[in-house]
Design a protein around this motif. Structure first.
Motif, mmCIF file in Angstrom:
data_model
loop_
_atom_site.group_PDB
_atom_site.id
_atom_site.type_symbol
_atom_site.label_atom_id
_atom_site.label_comp_id
_atom_site.label_asym_id
_atom_site.label_seq_id
_atom_site.Cartn_x
_atom_site.Cartn_y
_atom_site.Cartn_z
ATOM 1 N N PRO A 57 0.867 -1.045 -0.550
ATOM 2 C CA PRO A 57 0.058 0.158 -0.469
ATOM 3 C C PRO A 57 1.022 1.247 0.190
ATOM 4 C CG PRO A 57 0.089 -0.835 2.315
ATOM 5 C CD PRO A 57 1.113 -1.742 1.187
ATOM 6 N N TYR B 124 0.647 5.440 0.076
ATOM 7 C CA TYR B 124 0.290 7.166 0.546
ATOM 8 C C TYR B 124 1.473 7.712 0.755
ATOM 9 C CZ TYR B 124 -2.452 10.248 1.590
ATOM 10 O OH TYR B 124 -3.704 11.796 2.189
ATOM 11 N N GLU C 117 4.296 8.241 -1.165
ATOM 12 C CA GLU C 117 6.086 7.801 -0.389
ATOM 13 C C GLU C 117 7.053 8.055 -1.588
ATOM 14 O OE1 GLU C 117 5.907 6.750 2.255
ATOM 15 O OE2 GLU C 117 5.005 5.805 3.117
ATOM 16 N N ASP D 160 -3.052 4.701 -3.274
ATOM 17 C CA ASP D 160 -3.904 4.684 -1.927
ATOM 18 C C ASP D 160 -4.077 6.681 -2.311
ATOM 19 O OD1 ASP D 160 -6.409 5.086 -0.053
ATOM 20 O OD2 ASP D 160 -4.522 4.040 1.569
ATOM 21 N N ALA E 147 5.360 0.573 2.179
ATOM 22 C CA ALA E 147 6.069 1.285 1.030
ATOM 23 C C ALA E 147 7.033 2.319 1.460
ATOM 24 C CB ALA E 147 5.127 2.092 -0.020
ATOM 25 N N ASP E 148 7.477 2.139 2.661
ATOM 26 C CA ASP E 148 7.814 3.349 3.606
ATOM 27 C C ASP E 148 9.551 3.048 3.736
ATOM 28 O OD1 ASP E 148 6.845 1.710 5.753
ATOM 29 O OD2 ASP E 148 6.915 3.099 7.395
ATOM 30 N N GLN F 152 10.582 0.678 5.917
ATOM 31 C CA GLN F 152 10.426 0.319 7.377
ATOM 32 C C GLN F 152 10.070 -0.999 7.756
ATOM 33 O OE1 GLN F 152 8.084 3.053 9.881
ATOM 34 N NE2 GLN F 152 9.494 2.653 11.373
ATOM 35 N N ARG G 33 4.540 4.986 19.229
ATOM 36 C CA ARG G 33 4.137 4.537 18.544
ATOM 37 C C ARG G 33 3.995 3.156 20.133
ATOM 38 N NH1 ARG G 33 3.238 5.969 13.152
ATOM 39 N NH2 ARG G 33 2.227 7.809 14.490
ATOM 40 N N ARG H 147 12.314 5.191 10.052
ATOM 41 C CA ARG H 147 11.528 5.390 8.605
ATOM 42 C C ARG H 147 12.668 6.535 8.170
ATOM 43 N NH1 ARG H 147 7.300 7.072 5.318
ATOM 44 N NH2 ARG H 147 4.949 6.428 6.073
ATOM 45 N N SER I 23 5.042 10.036 8.661
ATOM 46 C CA SER I 23 4.709 8.503 8.991
ATOM 47 C C SER I 23 2.477 9.505 8.892
ATOM 48 C CB SER I 23 3.808 8.097 10.442
ATOM 49 O OG SER I 23 3.320 7.659 11.041
ATOM 50 N N LYS I 24 2.342 8.097 8.696
ATOM 51 C CA LYS I 24 0.562 8.537 8.074
ATOM 52 C C LYS I 24 -0.509 8.417 8.938
ATOM 53 C CE LYS I 24 2.701 9.204 3.944
ATOM 54 N NZ LYS I 24 3.376 8.072 4.365
#
Ligand code: UDP
Ligand code: MG
Length: 314
Positions: free
Chosen positions: A11, A13, A15, A44, A96-97, A99, A133, A201, A206-207
């Protein structure tokens, strides 16, 4: 591993800085381990250059495709779309980041042998901030494990391998992708958790914010209900109705006893009000249970889906 046996769903968004390095890292790992996989990016509703970059990547590489949403529908919708599009026997999801580390993929695939259906990554040394987190996540993992009985140390890690046989049978909405092991656990899937690498990251942001805490709690309620009572909701609502009606009966009996044997007027006994309230709630729950039964029957009929899952036919 033959062609198309493995589907990797990513996914995306906003990136843009991560996509090229992620894809080259991922292809390197697949090549080195002689794994053939279809890679499905789900864009997305990104508002940056992700779509263009993904189009470029897909043009240059066969077995790679991108689905682009009209707007941001959320990570769960993206994963769900990827599952529908995929054709592999094994499905891998990853962020997709960057991590998640693609180098973990071969090991996860090896772990999914005949004895399990889901291999879930556990970010043992998680590289995220403690208060926003790791702490909320620790609490969430404990709560989800306790409520669903599927004990995992890290529900939030996207890097997981699933047997597609199970994944294709689930409907996920809201923010439910993180509950997939629990949902599949309710379907009889065998789940294993293995430590995976996790990296901070490096690019992009972060989203998610703290609002996901509320969503997790509400989604958990839905998952628990759908997992344990979807085929028999009357057991839950009817059980609650029994509880209220039982105590309503006891309180009414006490009120009457006091009236006839101790001469206390009913109007002087507040307990009688509680008995009436409990009776009303009890009847409401019973009716709710019957309505839920009707809805569930429609649900299974419309989806043309039995309320069981067959493992094998011999
Ligand atoms: N993501 C998405 N749609 C969203 C939010 C996130 O597709 O609405 C993707 C995002 O691009 C990333 C993954 O989901 O690949 C995880 O998001 P993020 O890294 O922001 O979550 P965190 O690691 O902070 O939990
Ligand atoms: Mg992330």
């Amino acid at each position: 591993m033959g062609n198309k046996e493995l589907s990797i769903i990513i996914p995306v968004y906003n990136e843009q800085e991560n996509l090229r390095p992620l894809f080259s890292e991922l292809s390197g790992v697949l090549e080195k381990n002689r794994l053939s996989a279809e890679v499905i990016f789900v864009n997305d509703g990104s508002t940056d250059k992700s779509e263009t970059i993904l189009a470029e990547i897909c043009e240059k590489n066969s077995n790679t495709k991108t689905l682009s949403f009209t707007r941001n529908f959320g990570q769960t919708a993206a994963i769900s779309a990827g599952i529908r599009e995929s054709s592999g026997d094994l499905i891998i999801t990853m962020d997709a980041d960057m991590q998640n580390d693609p180098a973990d993929i071969p090991r996860l695939i090896e772990e999914i042998n005949d004895t399990c259906d889901v291999v879930s990554g556990w970010r043992k040394k998680r590289k995220d901030s403690l208060f926003s987190r790791k702490l909320p996540s620790c609490l969430a993992n404990y709560l989800i494990s306790f409520m669903t009985g599927i004990k995992l140390k890290d529900y939030g890690c996207t890097l997981k391998v699933y047997r597609s046989h199970f994944l294709r049978k689930v409907d996920i909405c809201g923010e439910m992708h993180r509950f997939l092991p629990a949902i599949l656990g309710y379907m009889g899937a065998r789940i294993k958790e293995v430590p995976v690498n996790h990296r901070p990251r490096q690019r992009g942001v972060s989203k998610y914010g703290m609002s996901r805490i509320f969503k997790v709690v509400l989604d958990l309620l839905t998952v628990k209900f759908m997992g344990e009572y979807i085929s028999k909701p009357i057991y839950l609502f009817g059980g609650t109705a029994f509880f209220f009606l039982f105590f309503s009966g006891i309180f009414s009996a006490i009120t009457l006893y006091k009236k006839f044997f101790e001469g206390i007027f009913v109007k002087d006994q507040p307990l009688f009000l509680v008995a009436i309230l409990f009776a009303i709630i009890g009847v409401q729950f019973a009716l709710l249970g019957l309505l839920a039964e009707i809805l569930v029957r429609t649900y299974f009929k419309i989806n043309d889906r039995p309320n069981y899952l067959i493992k094998s036919r011999k």
